[in-house]
Write a protein that holds these residues in place. Structure first.
Motif, PDB file in Angstrom:
ATOM      1  N   GLU A   1       0.829   7.001  -6.660  1.00  0.00           N
ATOM      2  CA  GLU A   1      -0.239   8.002  -6.734  1.00  0.00           C
ATOM      3  C   GLU A   1       0.315   9.403  -6.485  1.00  0.00           C
ATOM      4  OE1 GLU A   1      -3.866   9.000  -3.771  1.00  0.00           O
ATOM      5  OE2 GLU A   1      -3.787   6.911  -4.454  1.00  0.00           O
ATOM      6  N   ALA A   2       1.189   9.524  -5.504  1.00  0.00           N
ATOM      7  CA  ALA A   2       1.792  10.821  -5.190  1.00  0.00           C
ATOM      8  C   ALA A   2       2.637  11.330  -6.352  1.00  0.00           C
ATOM      9  CB  ALA A   2       2.630  10.713  -3.919  1.00  0.00           C
ATOM     10  N   LYS A   3       3.383  10.435  -6.981  1.00  0.00           N
ATOM     11  CA  LYS A   3       4.214  10.843  -8.120  1.00  0.00           C
ATOM     12  C   LYS A   3       3.348  11.370  -9.260  1.00  0.00           C
ATOM     13  CE  LYS A   3       7.822   9.675 -11.251  1.00  0.00           C
ATOM     14  NZ  LYS A   3       8.929   8.867 -11.599  1.00  0.00           N
TER      15      LYS A   3
ATOM     16  N   ASN B   1       0.704  12.884  -8.967  1.00  0.00           N
ATOM     17  CA  ASN B   1       0.208  14.199  -8.541  1.00  0.00           C
ATOM     18  C   ASN B   1       1.327  15.217  -8.355  1.00  0.00           C
ATOM     19  OD1 ASN B   1      -2.511  13.427  -8.525  1.00  0.00           O
ATOM     20  ND2 ASN B   1      -2.303  12.530  -6.496  1.00  0.00           N
ATOM     21  N   GLY B   2       2.517  14.894  -8.864  1.00  0.00           N
ATOM     22  CA  GLY B   2       3.623  15.840  -8.833  1.00  0.00           C
ATOM     23  C   GLY B   2       4.406  15.878  -7.533  1.00  0.00           C
ATOM     24  N   LYS B   3       4.153  14.959  -6.637  1.00  0.00           N
ATOM     25  CA  LYS B   3       4.884  14.917  -5.367  1.00  0.00           C
ATOM     26  C   LYS B   3       6.216  14.224  -5.603  1.00  0.00           C
ATOM     27  CE  LYS B   3       1.249  16.485  -3.248  1.00  0.00           C
ATOM     28  NZ  LYS B   3       1.157  17.797  -2.700  1.00  0.00           N
ATOM     29  N   LYS B   4       7.304  14.822  -5.081  1.00  0.00           N
ATOM     30  CA  LYS B   4       8.613  14.269  -5.407  1.00  0.00           C
ATOM     31  C   LYS B   4       9.646  14.360  -4.283  1.00  0.00           C
ATOM     32  CE  LYS B   4       9.742  18.592  -7.630  1.00  0.00           C
ATOM     33  NZ  LYS B   4      10.168  19.277  -8.804  1.00  0.00           N
ATOM     34  N   ASN B   5       9.204  14.619  -3.076  1.00  0.00           N
ATOM     35  CA  ASN B   5      10.140  14.783  -1.970  1.00  0.00           C
ATOM     36  C   ASN B   5       9.869  13.782  -0.849  1.00  0.00           C
ATOM     37  OD1 ASN B   5      11.467  17.131  -3.075  1.00  0.00           O
ATOM     38  ND2 ASN B   5       9.597  18.250  -2.574  1.00  0.00           N
ATOM     39  N   TRP B   6      10.884  13.587   0.005  1.00  0.00           N
ATOM     40  CA  TRP B   6      10.693  12.715   1.162  1.00  0.00           C
ATOM     41  C   TRP B   6       9.547  13.225   2.033  1.00  0.00           C
ATOM     42  CZ3 TRP B   6      12.131   7.979   1.508  1.00  0.00           C
ATOM     43  CH2 TRP B   6      13.293   7.538   0.882  1.00  0.00           C
ATOM     44  N   SER B   7       9.402  14.528   2.166  1.00  0.00           N
ATOM     45  CA  SER B   7       8.322  15.075   2.996  1.00  0.00           C
ATOM     46  C   SER B   7       6.950  14.725   2.422  1.00  0.00           C
ATOM     47  CB  SER B   7       8.466  16.589   3.146  1.00  0.00           C
ATOM     48  OG  SER B   7       8.423  17.220   1.878  1.00  0.00           O
TER      49      SER B   7
ATOM     50  N   ILE C   1       0.816  -1.216   0.000  1.00  0.00           N
ATOM     51  CA  ILE C   1       0.000   0.000   0.000  1.00  0.00           C
ATOM     52  C   ILE C   1       0.848   1.265   0.000  1.00  0.00           C
ATOM     53  CG2 ILE C   1      -0.296   0.099   2.510  1.00  0.00           C
ATOM     54  CD1 ILE C   1      -3.233   0.950   1.913  1.00  0.00           C
ATOM     55  N   LEU C   2       2.014   1.232   0.614  1.00  0.00           N
ATOM     56  CA  LEU C   2       2.882   2.411   0.629  1.00  0.00           C
ATOM     57  C   LEU C   2       3.433   2.716  -0.761  1.00  0.00           C
ATOM     58  CD1 LEU C   2       4.781   1.833   3.973  1.00  0.00           C
ATOM     59  CD2 LEU C   2       3.087   3.606   3.490  1.00  0.00           C
ATOM     60  N   ILE C   3       3.836   1.678  -1.467  1.00  0.00           N
ATOM     61  CA  ILE C   3       4.370   1.898  -2.815  1.00  0.00           C
ATOM     62  C   ILE C   3       3.249   2.341  -3.756  1.00  0.00           C
ATOM     63  CG2 ILE C   3       5.573   0.841  -4.766  1.00  0.00           C
ATOM     64  CD1 ILE C   3       7.079  -0.880  -2.663  1.00  0.00           C
ATOM     65  N   ARG C   4       2.057   1.806  -3.572  1.00  0.00           N
ATOM     66  CA  ARG C   4       0.924   2.281  -4.380  1.00  0.00           C
ATOM     67  C   ARG C   4       0.660   3.762  -4.101  1.00  0.00           C
ATOM     68  NH1 ARG C   4      -2.482  -2.567  -2.853  1.00  0.00           N
ATOM     69  NH2 ARG C   4      -3.715  -0.992  -1.785  1.00  0.00           N
ATOM     70  N   LYS C   5       0.768   4.165  -2.840  1.00  0.00           N
ATOM     71  CA  LYS C   5       0.593   5.582  -2.494  1.00  0.00           C
ATOM     72  C   LYS C   5       1.722   6.427  -3.082  1.00  0.00           C
ATOM     73  CE  LYS C   5      -3.090   6.170   0.084  1.00  0.00           C
ATOM     74  NZ  LYS C   5      -4.130   7.129  -0.240  1.00  0.00           N
ATOM     75  N   MET C   6       2.931   5.856  -3.123  1.00  0.00           N
ATOM     76  CA  MET C   6       4.057   6.567  -3.736  1.00  0.00           C
ATOM     77  C   MET C   6       3.782   6.800  -5.223  1.00  0.00           C
ATOM     78  SD  MET C   6       7.156   4.506  -1.827  1.00  0.00           S
ATOM     79  CE  MET C   6       8.547   5.245  -2.668  1.00  0.00           C
TER      80      MET C   6
ATOM     81  N   GLU D   1       6.320  11.208   3.633  1.00  0.00           N
ATOM     82  CA  GLU D   1       5.976  11.219   5.050  1.00  0.00           C
ATOM     83  C   GLU D   1       4.543  11.688   5.269  1.00  0.00           C
ATOM     84  OE1 GLU D   1       9.070  13.735   6.550  1.00  0.00           O
ATOM     85  OE2 GLU D   1      10.615  12.222   6.233  1.00  0.00           O
ATOM     86  N   ALA D   2       4.093  12.641   4.463  1.00  0.00           N
ATOM     87  CA  ALA D   2       2.742  13.177   4.604  1.00  0.00           C
ATOM     88  C   ALA D   2       1.669  12.175   4.203  1.00  0.00           C
ATOM     89  CB  ALA D   2       2.609  14.460   3.776  1.00  0.00           C
ATOM     90  N   LEU D   3       1.999  11.213   3.356  1.00  0.00           N
ATOM     91  CA  LEU D   3       0.980  10.262   2.910  1.00  0.00           C
ATOM     92  C   LEU D   3       0.751   9.117   3.901  1.00  0.00           C
ATOM     93  CD1 LEU D   3       2.203   7.351   1.685  1.00  0.00           C
ATOM     94  CD2 LEU D   3       2.878   8.848  -0.155  1.00  0.00           C
ATOM     95  N   ILE D   4       1.664   8.923   4.840  1.00  0.00           N
ATOM     96  CA  ILE D   4       1.544   7.807   5.788  1.00  0.00           C
ATOM     97  C   ILE D   4       0.245   7.851   6.591  1.00  0.00           C
ATOM     98  CG2 ILE D   4       2.568   6.720   7.829  1.00  0.00           C
ATOM     99  CD1 ILE D   4       5.303   7.297   6.540  1.00  0.00           C
TER     100      ILE D   4
END
Length: 118
Positions: free
Chosen positions: A68-70, A72-78, A61-66, A81-84
């Motif tokens: 999804e975040a990518k 949506n343009g998300k590209k940082n460690w923060s 589930i974490l990699i699936r969220k990663m 951390e925010a998706l957890i």
């Protein structure tokens, strides 16, 4: 401690407060620079690419969220951390989160080994 062991030890896990610490903001770079003089690249984007390259459990589930975040343009460690908190919504999610986190920890160890060993 496995989730089932945890659940049996703490009957009412909803009242149990746990703390997860993610160390970042260059911690790894500072530690590794003590042992190496060249450039060390542990950016989130590099880790994400590494995980995709070596493969992973498609149910993680974490990699699936990663993913999804990518998208949506998300590209940082923060961003990671925010998706957890989005992942753990009820007791059922805790078990899935534990399994996913263990795999991600293994991937991160491999990633750091890859970075440290030229």
């Amino acid at each position: 401690m496995q989730y089932d062991d945890y659940k049996s030890k703490y009957k009412d896990a909803t009242k149990q407060h746990n703390i997860m610490v993610l160390v970042g903001n260059g911690f790894d770079i500072n530690v590794l620079s003590k042992y190496r003089n060249d450039s060390i690249d542990t950016r989130y984007a590099k880790f994400y690419d590494f995980v995709k390259y070596i493969g992973y459990d498609k149910d993680n589930i974490l990699i699936r969220k990663m993913d999804e975040a990518k998208k949506n343009g998300k590209k940082n460690w923060s961003d990671f951390e925010a998706l957890i908190p989005e992942v753990v919504k009820d007791e059922k999610d805790c078990k899935l989160m534990n399994t996913s986190l263990v795999e991600l920890q293994e991937k991160f160890s491999l990633f750091l080994n890859n970075v440290v060993t030229p």
